[in-house]
Write a protein that holds these residues in place. Structure first.
Motif, PDB file in Angstrom:
ATOM      1  N   LEU A 291       0.802  -1.103  -0.047  1.00 15.79           N
ATOM      2  CA  LEU A 291       0.025  -0.172  -0.039  1.00 15.79           C
ATOM      3  C   LEU A 291       0.893   1.073   0.017  1.00 15.79           C
ATOM      4  O   LEU A 291       0.557   2.407  -0.556  1.00 15.79           O
ATOM      5  N   MET A 292       1.966   1.237   0.627  1.00 11.46           N
ATOM      6  CA  MET A 292       2.907   2.471   0.578  1.00 11.46           C
ATOM      7  C   MET A 292       3.389   2.845  -0.552  1.00 11.46           C
ATOM      8  O   MET A 292       3.827   3.652  -1.242  1.00 11.46           O
ATOM      9  N   ALA A 293       3.625   1.616  -1.423  1.00 10.65           N
ATOM     10  CA  ALA A 293       3.989   1.510  -2.842  1.00 10.65           C
ATOM     11  C   ALA A 293       3.070   2.271  -3.853  1.00 10.65           C
ATOM     12  O   ALA A 293       3.064   2.519  -5.034  1.00 10.65           O
ATOM     13  N   HIS A 294       1.789   2.386  -3.188  1.00  7.45           N
ATOM     14  CA  HIS A 294       0.710   2.794  -4.193  1.00  7.45           C
ATOM     15  C   HIS A 294       0.539   4.445  -3.326  1.00  7.45           C
ATOM     16  O   HIS A 294      -0.217   5.112  -3.707  1.00  7.45           O
ATOM     17  N   GLY A 295       1.724   4.875  -2.697  1.00  5.67           N
ATOM     18  CA  GLY A 295       1.481   6.322  -2.393  1.00  5.67           C
ATOM     19  C   GLY A 295       0.841   6.424  -0.913  1.00  5.67           C
ATOM     20  O   GLY A 295       0.972   7.683  -0.430  1.00  5.67           O
TER      21      GLY A 295
ATOM     22  N   MET B  51      12.616   0.182  -4.656  1.00  7.10           N
ATOM     23  CA  MET B  51      11.439   0.911  -4.233  1.00  7.10           C
ATOM     24  C   MET B  51      11.537   1.243  -2.786  1.00  7.10           C
ATOM     25  O   MET B  51      10.721   2.014  -2.182  1.00  7.10           O
ATOM     26  N   ILE B  75       9.131   4.432   1.091  1.00  7.76           N
ATOM     27  CA  ILE B  75       8.747   3.831  -0.173  1.00  7.76           C
ATOM     28  C   ILE B  75       7.664   4.808  -0.722  1.00  7.76           C
ATOM     29  O   ILE B  75       7.432   4.987  -1.918  1.00  7.76           O
ATOM     30  N   ASN B  76       6.842   5.251   0.295  1.00  7.51           N
ATOM     31  CA  ASN B  76       5.695   6.030  -0.193  1.00  7.51           C
ATOM     32  C   ASN B  76       6.094   7.548  -0.761  1.00  7.51           C
ATOM     33  O   ASN B  76       5.405   8.044  -1.746  1.00  7.51           O
ATOM     34  N   ALA B  79       7.058   6.521  -4.188  1.00  6.13           N
ATOM     35  CA  ALA B  79       5.584   6.357  -4.889  1.00  6.13           C
ATOM     36  C   ALA B  79       5.152   7.603  -5.291  1.00  6.13           C
ATOM     37  O   ALA B  79       4.625   7.908  -6.315  1.00  6.13           O
ATOM     38  N   THR B  84       6.998   2.793  -8.616  1.00  7.86           N
ATOM     39  CA  THR B  84       5.720   1.710  -8.015  1.00  7.86           C
ATOM     40  C   THR B  84       6.432   0.412  -8.267  1.00  7.86           C
ATOM     41  O   THR B  84       7.271   0.063  -9.312  1.00  7.86           O
ATOM     42  N   TYR B  93      -5.672  -8.879   0.820  1.00  9.17           N
ATOM     43  CA  TYR B  93      -6.223  -7.837   2.017  1.00  9.17           C
ATOM     44  C   TYR B  93      -7.602  -8.394   2.391  1.00  9.17           C
ATOM     45  O   TYR B  93      -8.791  -8.412   1.447  1.00  9.17           O
ATOM     46  N   SER B 108      -4.363   8.577  -3.218  1.00  8.75           N
ATOM     47  CA  SER B 108      -3.152   9.211  -2.800  1.00  8.75           C
ATOM     48  C   SER B 108      -2.463  10.195  -3.621  1.00  8.75           C
ATOM     49  O   SER B 108      -1.660  10.901  -3.348  1.00  8.75           O
ATOM     50  N   MET B 157      -2.980   4.650 -11.221  1.00  7.09           N
ATOM     51  CA  MET B 157      -1.902   5.405 -10.505  1.00  7.09           C
ATOM     52  C   MET B 157      -1.108   6.153 -11.557  1.00  7.09           C
ATOM     53  O   MET B 157      -0.322   7.163 -11.527  1.00  7.09           O
TER      54      MET B 157
END
Lengths: 312, 249
Positions: A291-295, B51, B75-76, B79, B84, B93, B108, B157
């Motif tokens: 999810l962090m790699a999705h921002g 990443m 990471i974020n 992103a 990504t 999930y 995001s 994205m």
């Protein structure tokens, strides 16, 4: 605004539907020991009486063969900052009767509130009782909930309970549910709770699969953070041929929170089978980092995972 | 003008094992660069390092994204800049629907979530929105389905740099064709793709390729040549005969 309207408003704020003016929907509205509203429909009888200070007796009967079309809504709560509500609940689902109950317990201003529920539930042969209980406790953590249920499911009967407390503080919760299941009867007990600060969660759910081909699922998913504590005690016993059950307890902890899971599986028949899974830990790192790699930042990602788990 | 991605002399040690040993390559916008190598050669480790996955922090070397060193970004943060990673085994999930999962990437980026965008992305990866939008991204979906849903999230994205870690692993031929179409789609949309694989079949979708062996790139060039070399010298491994030196000479 009168007390009835205030209760209904608190109920709606907690996510309840506005059904109280619908003549086809049965309901009961209790604020502390006051009966603010009550409505029954054909096949369903509801009685409520104040038996002593702070204590109300409620009896719900679904007559033999009746299938109640719309869910029955029960709204319990205490509006002031302090108060006590004791409910003695007796539920009688007669042979081949079916009903779904949605109970919303609202304590939006609680600083020192006690809510005690003592229930005796009987589900007759082929009957079905689905009980979904949703709590809203406000942000003070001043609620103590003590709930005890003795449940009997007769042959081919079905019981589903689903408890959730996902918004606001828990305060203290102490549940003790015990169910006896006869042949071909089924029971599912689900709990979804999110705790924080110094919340205390104690759940005991026990089901005894006494009859041939009885089925049982005990499923608890708890997320706690800060200094919250949770202890989940799931007990599933099976002592008849083809009785089958599963216990599943997942607890996610953050910060200094403490979680315990105590699954008890007791099988006394060679053709019965009960399985259990228990997992306690932090949020899964692969899920989090995906999810962090999705921002999303770490906190947002963690919230998505925990809310998903609790909504499951 | 800066390259989209430049990796310079990248070294990574985990505990006492040196996994990446001086990796060096670059990638342009709209280019597909394939990294091929046998299992355990450091390909996925490179993906995690690029990443910024926890515990994959290089001890030496530089990762430059559009000329900016990003070694220390989380990471974020990477992103948000447009990088990504699509994992070899996409996460599951509980209780999160496909709809919610797809919406996360849009939110995001501060973009509006619309039904049309979600449906369009799923249609592009040959997943029926009608059947899947309300399903959970959990164990009820196969690995191939989750890979396609992950690709749909990438469409929404629209990242500038996509790291695809073993996109072909564990998928059937239908999903594989779909993945190939998506590689072309992303390339045509101007994204740069780093395609990590251990299958020479995947090299046909690349513009250039490199062969990784024991944490190093030992050969770079035309994907067909790399594929041929990989088939000829890596199964079985020809290392004992000093394959790199032999071919290079």
């Amino acid at each position: 605004m009168n007390d009835y309207e205030m209760m209904v408003d608190a109920y709606k704020d907690a996510g309840g539907d506005d059904i109280f003016s619908d003549s086809e929907v049965a309901h009961v509205v209790l604020e502390q020991d006051r009966i603010l509203g009550m409505h029954a429909v054909e096949g369903l009888e509801v009685e409520a009486d104040k038996v002593e200070a702070n204590k109300v007796r409620v009896k719900v009967t679904v007559r033999e063969g009746y299938k109640i079309k719309n869910p029955v809504h029960m709204c319990f709560g205490v509006l002031p900052k302090e108060g006590k509500q004791i409910i003695d609940m007796n539920v009688d689902i007669q042979k081949d009767a079916q009903v779904e109950v949605r109970a919303d317990c609202v304590f939006p201003n609680a600083v020192k509130v006690q809510h005690i529920m003592d229930a005796v539930i009987n589900i007759g042969e082929g009957g079905s009782y689905i009980y979904k209980e949703h709590h809203f406790h406000g942000d003070n953590g001043g609620v103590e909930v003590i709930a005890k249920s003795d449940i009997n499911v007769e042959a081919y009967g079905k019981l589903v309970t689903k408890f959730d407390l996902l918004k606001g503080r828990v305060g203290k919760i102490d549940f003790d549910y015990e169910a006896e299941i006869a042949e071909h009867g089924t029971v599912e007990m689900l709990a979804r709770i999110s705790g924080q600060k110094d919340d205390l969660i104690k759940i005991r759910e026990a089901a005894h699969l006494n009859g041939e081909s009885a089925r049982g699922i005990l499923d608890s998913k708890i997320a706690i953070k800060d200094q919250a504590e949770a202890e989940i005690y799931n007990e599933l016993t099976a002592d008849a041929a083809d009785a089958m059950g599963h216990v599943d307890c997942t607890e996610i902890i953050k910060d200094q929170a403490v979680a315990r899971a105590i699954p008890i599986v007791d099988v006394r028949h060679p053709e019965a089978k009960v399985t259990h899974e228990a997992a306690i830990g932090s949020v899964d790192s692969t899920q989090l980092q995906t999810l962090m790699a999705h921002g999303l930042d770490e906190e947002e990602a963690s919230d998505v995972i925990i809310q998903g788990l609790l909504n499951d | 003008m800066s390259k989209l991605l430049e990796v310079k002399d990248l070294h990574l040690k985990i505990e006492d094992a040196e996994i990446l040993r001086g990796m060096e390559f670059s990638l342009e916008k709209g280019e597909v660069f394939a990294l091929i190598g046998p299992n355990g050669c450091g390909k996925s480790t490179l993906a995690y390092t690029l990443m910024g996955i926890n515990n994959y922090h290089p001890q030496k070397g530089e990762i430059l994204y559009k000329g900016e060193k990003i070694n220390d970004l989380k990471i974020n943060q990477r992103a948000k800049k447009g990088i990504t990673l699509a994992w070899q085994e996409p996460a599951r999930y509980q209780g999160v629907t496909v709809r919610e999962f797809l919406a996360l990437g849009l939110r995001s980026k501060g973009e509006e979530v619309t039904e049309e965008k979600l449906r369009d992305a799923l249609n592009k990866v040959a997943i029926s929105p009608y059947q899947y939008l309300n399903r959970f991204v959990d164990k009820s979906l196969s690995g191939g389905e989750r890979k396609r849903i992950e690709l749909a999230s990438l469409i929404l994205m629209h990242p500038e740099l996509i790291i695809l870690d073993e996109p072909d692993s564990g998928v059937d031929i239908v999903a594989l064709n779909n993945i190939a179409d998506m590689i072309k789609y992303f390339k045509d949309s101007g994204s740069g793709l780093l395609l990590i694989t251990h299958s020479e079949e995947m090299l046909q979708y690349a513009d250039k390729a490199a062969l990784v062996c024991e944490g190093e790139i030992i050969r770079q060039g035309d994907p067909a040549d790399i594929s041929e070399y990989f088939k000829s010298f890596c199964f079985p491994c020809a290392k004992e005969e000093d394959c790199e030196t032999e071919v290079a000479s």
